[in-house]
Design a protein around this motif. Structure first.
Motif, mmCIF file in Angstrom:
data_model
loop_
_atom_site.group_PDB
_atom_site.id
_atom_site.type_symbol
_atom_site.label_atom_id
_atom_site.label_comp_id
_atom_site.label_asym_id
_atom_site.label_seq_id
_atom_site.Cartn_x
_atom_site.Cartn_y
_atom_site.Cartn_z
ATOM 1 N N VAL A 1 27.339 3.067 15.790
ATOM 2 C CA VAL A 1 26.148 3.816 16.183
ATOM 3 C C VAL A 1 25.716 3.439 17.594
ATOM 4 O O VAL A 1 25.387 4.315 18.417
ATOM 5 C CB VAL A 1 25.009 3.572 15.174
ATOM 6 N N CYS A 2 25.739 2.148 17.903
ATOM 7 C CA CYS A 2 25.321 1.710 19.238
ATOM 8 C C CYS A 2 26.285 2.195 20.319
ATOM 9 O O CYS A 2 25.867 2.561 21.425
ATOM 10 C CB CYS A 2 25.209 0.189 19.275
ATOM 11 N N ARG A 3 27.590 2.204 20.004
ATOM 12 C CA ARG A 3 28.579 2.678 20.979
ATOM 13 C C ARG A 3 28.382 4.165 21.265
ATOM 14 O O ARG A 3 28.389 4.594 22.423
ATOM 15 C CB ARG A 3 29.991 2.415 20.473
ATOM 16 N N VAL A 4 28.224 4.954 20.202
ATOM 17 C CA VAL A 4 28.021 6.390 20.382
ATOM 18 C C VAL A 4 26.720 6.651 21.138
ATOM 19 O O VAL A 4 26.667 7.525 22.023
ATOM 20 C CB VAL A 4 28.025 7.111 19.023
ATOM 21 N N ALA A 5 25.687 5.914 20.817
ATOM 22 C CA ALA A 5 24.417 6.075 21.536
ATOM 23 C C ALA A 5 24.576 5.758 23.013
ATOM 24 O O ALA A 5 24.008 6.452 23.878
ATOM 25 C CB ALA A 5 23.352 5.172 20.913
ATOM 26 N N ALA A 6 25.369 4.728 23.327
ATOM 27 C CA ALA A 6 25.595 4.365 24.727
ATOM 28 C C ALA A 6 26.351 5.469 25.459
ATOM 29 O O ALA A 6 26.078 5.757 26.637
ATOM 30 C CB ALA A 6 26.358 3.045 24.812
ATOM 31 N N VAL A 7 27.299 6.093 24.774
ATOM 32 C CA VAL A 7 28.036 7.206 25.390
ATOM 33 C C VAL A 7 27.104 8.375 25.649
ATOM 34 O O VAL A 7 27.112 8.980 26.731
ATOM 35 C CB VAL A 7 29.221 7.627 24.497
ATOM 36 N N ARG A 8 26.284 8.720 24.667
ATOM 37 C CA ARG A 8 25.339 9.823 24.850
ATOM 38 C C ARG A 8 24.377 9.527 25.996
ATOM 39 O O ARG A 8 24.105 10.397 26.840
ATOM 40 C CB ARG A 8 24.586 10.071 23.540
ATOM 41 N N ASP A 9 23.867 8.311 26.056
ATOM 42 C CA ASP A 9 22.946 7.941 27.134
ATOM 43 C C ASP A 9 23.627 8.053 28.493
ATOM 44 O O ASP A 9 23.025 8.530 29.470
ATOM 45 C CB ASP A 9 22.436 6.510 26.934
ATOM 46 N N ALA A 10 24.880 7.600 28.579
ATOM 47 C CA ALA A 10 25.585 7.599 29.862
ATOM 48 C C ALA A 10 25.954 9.008 30.319
ATOM 49 O O ALA A 10 25.947 9.304 31.515
ATOM 50 C CB ALA A 10 26.850 6.735 29.764
ATOM 51 N N MET A 11 26.277 9.899 29.364
ATOM 52 C CA MET A 11 26.779 11.226 29.716
ATOM 53 C C MET A 11 25.708 12.306 29.725
ATOM 54 O O MET A 11 25.915 13.394 30.278
ATOM 55 C CB MET A 11 27.914 11.626 28.772
ATOM 56 N N ARG B 1 24.024 9.257 10.146
ATOM 57 C CA ARG B 1 23.344 8.443 11.154
ATOM 58 C C ARG B 1 23.710 8.880 12.570
ATOM 59 O O ARG B 1 22.896 8.815 13.481
ATOM 60 C CB ARG B 1 23.691 6.967 10.959
ATOM 61 N N LEU B 2 24.952 9.316 12.751
ATOM 62 C CA LEU B 2 25.397 9.719 14.087
ATOM 63 C C LEU B 2 24.934 11.121 14.469
ATOM 64 O O LEU B 2 24.965 11.472 15.658
ATOM 65 C CB LEU B 2 26.926 9.666 14.153
ATOM 66 N N ALA B 3 24.515 11.910 13.486
ATOM 67 C CA ALA B 3 24.186 13.311 13.755
ATOM 68 C C ALA B 3 23.082 13.457 14.786
ATOM 69 O O ALA B 3 23.038 14.460 15.521
ATOM 70 C CB ALA B 3 23.794 14.005 12.453
ATOM 71 N N THR B 4 22.217 12.481 14.892
ATOM 72 C CA THR B 4 21.129 12.557 15.867
ATOM 73 C C THR B 4 21.648 12.583 17.305
ATOM 74 O O THR B 4 20.929 12.984 18.218
ATOM 75 C CB THR B 4 20.154 11.370 15.677
ATOM 76 N N HIS B 5 22.904 12.162 17.492
ATOM 77 C CA HIS B 5 23.493 12.149 18.836
ATOM 78 C C HIS B 5 24.316 13.412 19.117
ATOM 79 O O HIS B 5 25.058 13.450 20.098
ATOM 80 C CB HIS B 5 24.353 10.901 19.000
ATOM 81 N N ASP B 6 24.173 14.432 18.283
ATOM 82 C CA ASP B 6 24.782 15.749 18.515
ATOM 83 C C ASP B 6 26.303 15.621 18.653
ATOM 84 O O ASP B 6 26.868 15.755 19.738
ATOM 85 C CB ASP B 6 24.181 16.392 19.768
ATOM 86 N N ILE B 7 26.963 15.375 17.519
ATOM 87 C CA ILE B 7 28.402 15.125 17.499
ATOM 88 C C ILE B 7 29.174 16.453 17.465
ATOM 89 O O ILE B 7 28.924 17.306 16.620
ATOM 90 C CB ILE B 7 28.782 14.263 16.276
#
Length: 327
Positions: free
Chosen positions: A120-130, A155-161
């Protein structure tokens, strides 16, 4: 044109070992064998644990590249995604810098020894960076059961997968996961990868309604032409991806993407950027998020620089010989 003999293949074999910039799927040094034929160069690079029957498909793809060539392209370049290994969140920006201009990222999740929170933290970091407009997809390599996949993807759905690639191992689990996600209102499409390229019958994905799209790779499917046949027969949207290839091997994936009648998704063909070396001076590295469509010629000096040790060359000669019976 008649095909090559085993002796023809062994006569042109060159084995290289190239360090990785970051560990990827546990790989720190990427070994592959290269072949040169009348159509150019081909790459035989099944991962070390693959048995001869599976490796035979990789050899068929290398022979196609070096002795037959590929179908004519329908486009001059193909869009690619960034690939983010299972790194810590603080390492994400550095990885993304190796993929300039890309607007899509594939993030490895479900790495052995890591937790859901790490994912979750890795995906969030990618979303934040991109940023909010980028596409972010995840790849679990079949590591989750249905319940775990449903929970983590929720849990990951909030990051628009954009989609989840091979979240579960079996076709039946993929089917059940799609139903579970729909029941919970989790809008994340499911992509089949290993269920296509490692399956005896890849059409089971279609027949069981187990995926929204498929991931295709030229080498594991036996070459560009065979991959195109599978896409046509399956009838689902396709994403072209690759293994950890040098630019010689990556050119086959680019040729596949260039020949697809329909290409709606960025391709997973940017992983040459994860290697700390290459076999050509004309590396297939994304520029403005795209790769050009062209053949790649191996450079003799770079082949010498990255030449594998003699015992590894013998190992690959034996491996090619074993795979030849299945190609």
């Amino acid at each position: 044109m008649t095909g090559p003999s085993l002796e023809d293949l062994l006569a042109t074999l060159r084995v290289v070992s190239i360090p990785m910039r970051v560990t990827f799927r546990g790989v720190t040094e990427r070994e592959v064998a290269l072949l040169e034929g009348p159509a150019g160069w081909g790459e035989f690079g099944p991962f070390l644990e693959y048995a001869p029957p599976e490796a035979g498909r990789w050899l068929a793809a290398a022979v196609e590249a070096a002795w037959s060539g590929w179908p004519d392209p329908l486009r001059l370049s193909v869009p690619v995604n960034a690939t983010v290994p299972a790194v810590a969140p603080e390492a994400v920006p550095g990885v993304l810098q190796r993929f300039p201009g890309t607007t899509t990222a594939k993030v490895k999740v479900a790495e052995r020894g890591q937790s859901t929170e790490d994912d979750v933290c890795r995906v969030a970091a990618v979303r934040d960076a991109m940023g909010p407009h980028a596409r972010v997809r995840v790849d679990a390599n079949g590591a989750w059961d249905v319940a775990t996949a449903t929970d983590v993807l929720g849990r990951l759905a909030t990051h628009d997968i954009e989609y989840a690639e091979q979240p579960c191992a079996s076709v039946e689990e993929l089917r059940d996961l799609r139903l579970a996600l729909a029941r919970k209102g989790i809008d994340i499409p499911v992509a089949a990868d290993e269920s296509i390229r490692k399956a005896e019958d890849p059409m089971r994905v279609r027949d069981l309604d187990a995926a929204d799209l498929i991931v295709i790779k030229a080498a594991p499917l036996g070459g560009v032409r065979r991959a195109l046949e599978i896409v046509e027969e399956c009838g689902l949207p396709a994403v072209v991806s690759s293994a950890l290839d040098t630019s010689v091997g990556m050119a086959a994936g680019v040729a596949l993407a260039a020949a697809l009648p329909r290409l709606d998704h960025a391709c997973g063909l940017g992983t040459v950027a994860l290697l700390a070396g290459d076999v050509t001076t004309d590396s297939l590295i994304p520029v403005d998020g795209e790769l050009p469509v062209h053949r790649v010629v191996a450079d003799p000096d770079l082949l010498d620089r990255h030449a594998a040790a003699p015992d590894r060359v013998r190992w690959w000669r034996d491996r090619l010989t074993a795979a030849w019976e299945h190609a």
